[in-house]
Design an enzyme around this catalytic site. Structure first.
Site, mmCIF file in Angstrom:
data_model
loop_
_atom_site.group_PDB
_atom_site.id
_atom_site.type_symbol
_atom_site.label_atom_id
_atom_site.label_comp_id
_atom_site.label_asym_id
_atom_site.label_seq_id
_atom_site.Cartn_x
_atom_site.Cartn_y
_atom_site.Cartn_z
ATOM 1 N N SER A 177 -48.194 16.776 19.161
ATOM 2 C CA SER A 177 -48.528 17.464 20.345
ATOM 3 C C SER A 177 -49.148 16.301 21.442
ATOM 4 C CB SER A 177 -49.731 18.413 20.066
ATOM 5 O OG SER A 177 -49.467 19.375 18.984
ATOM 6 N N HIS A 229 -54.410 16.100 22.489
ATOM 7 C CA HIS A 229 -53.766 16.710 23.717
ATOM 8 C C HIS A 229 -54.238 15.648 24.791
ATOM 9 C CE1 HIS A 229 -53.318 20.774 21.611
ATOM 10 N NE2 HIS A 229 -52.318 19.622 20.922
#
Length: 322
Positions: A177, A229
């Site tokens: 991610s 993230h």
């Protein structure tokens, strides 16, 4: 409106049209092979992790019936109470290189900052990330080539791991991610640094911002590492200014310009400035982050509200990591 104004505007329109044609021609020169290779590598690593996990043999409960999809044999999934994403156990992920603060800091296993981005917690996790990677990464590689996009992907994954390790000390972290958010960040900075060559700016900017905001908002749910993230996004955003500026039109068509018109610089001044500032910020940020990490600094001790960036407690769930 004067005739010379019409001619000037017509010339500008022709230049933009020529640049669009150039961009299309250049896109066709690149064949995306690195991003598909990354996808295959991630899938292969998941298969390996499931094979090593071998739930029927290693299930702590000692009961094969609690493994999910027993017909898959050694590839069956851990009980859903242990892993609701249909994947291996946390101990297997730790063995294969999951990001774990204690092992990185106290056992000097810095390689986990890289290996963790090739591991996934389950089938759901893997499918979501690989579909996103195919949708975003292949197009970017076609536009800018495998060297630049591969660099952004890997460095963004690394940057996400560094920020994650600084804030998360009691859980493991895996997944691509951070690298994916790096590609999103690079798309945003690419739009900014090449702002003058795009005729339709508002629509792609709005769409991209909505996608980024929604994905970051999902990160406040429990069991989602939003620090990876954010770290990946910031790394990719800065790298986009460094690696993804497009040459100004005059440089591209310099051979077709009149002799009295010359363009000495390949990029515009603001592109050079953004690239230089971003490179300095990137090097400084990663250097400071690594020094803090290997000195055992726990970032949450210095930013008590930062924990809400990765999980916001509600009446439906807690954020204690259980």
């Amino acid at each position: 409106m004067r005739a010379d104004d019409l001619e000037s505007r017509g010339g500008k329109a022709r230049e933009q049209s020529s640049f669009a044609a150039y961009a299309i021609d250049r896109d066709s020169q690149w064949t995306s092979w690195l991003i598909p290779l990354f996808i295959v590598a991630n899938v292969a690593m998941f298969v390996v992790s499931m094979s090593i996990n071998n739930c029927p043999k290693h299930n702590n409960s000692g009961s094969e019936g609690k493994c999910v999809a027993r017909f898959l044999g050694r590839f069956s999934f851990e009980p859903l109470r242990d892993n609701p994403l249909f994947g291996p156990s946390s101990s297997t992920l730790q063995k294969l290189g999951a990001l774990e603060w204690t092992k990185v800091v106290h056992k000097h296993q810095g390689w986990r900052l890289i290996t963790c981005i090739w591991l996934h917690a389950g089938v759901i996790h893997l499918i979501a990330n690989m579909l996103s990677l195919a949708f975003i990464g292949i197009r970017l590689e076609q536009q800018f080539g495998f060297v630049r996009i591969g660099t952004i992907y890997l460095l963004s994954g690394f940057g996400g791991s560094v920020l994650s390790a600084l804030f998360i000390q009691h859980n493991i972290s895996v997944g691509a991610s951070g690298a994916l958010f790096g590609l999103l960040g690079a798309m945003l900075s690419e739009l900014f640094t090449n702002w003058t060559i795009y005729t339709n700016k508002a629509a792609p900017l709005f769409t991209l911002l909505v996608i980024i905001i929604i994905n970051l908002a999902i990160g406040i749910l429990p069991h989602v590492d939003n620090f990876a993230h954010i770290g990946g996004f910031l790394t990719g955003f800065l790298l986009g200014f460094v690696l993804l500026p497009r040459p100004q039109f005059g440089w591209i068509e310099r051979r077709n310009l009149p002799a009295d018109i010359s363009v000495k610089s390949k990029y515009k001044t603001y592109q050079y400035a953004l690239g230089l500032v971003s490179l300095v910020l990137l090097i400084a940020g990663l250097s400071v982050g690594l020094v803090m990490l290997f000195r055992g600094v726990k970032a949450n001790d210095h930013c008590h509200w930062c924990r809400y960036l990765t999980c916001v407690p509600t009446s439906k769930w807690k954020c204690d990591g259980t």
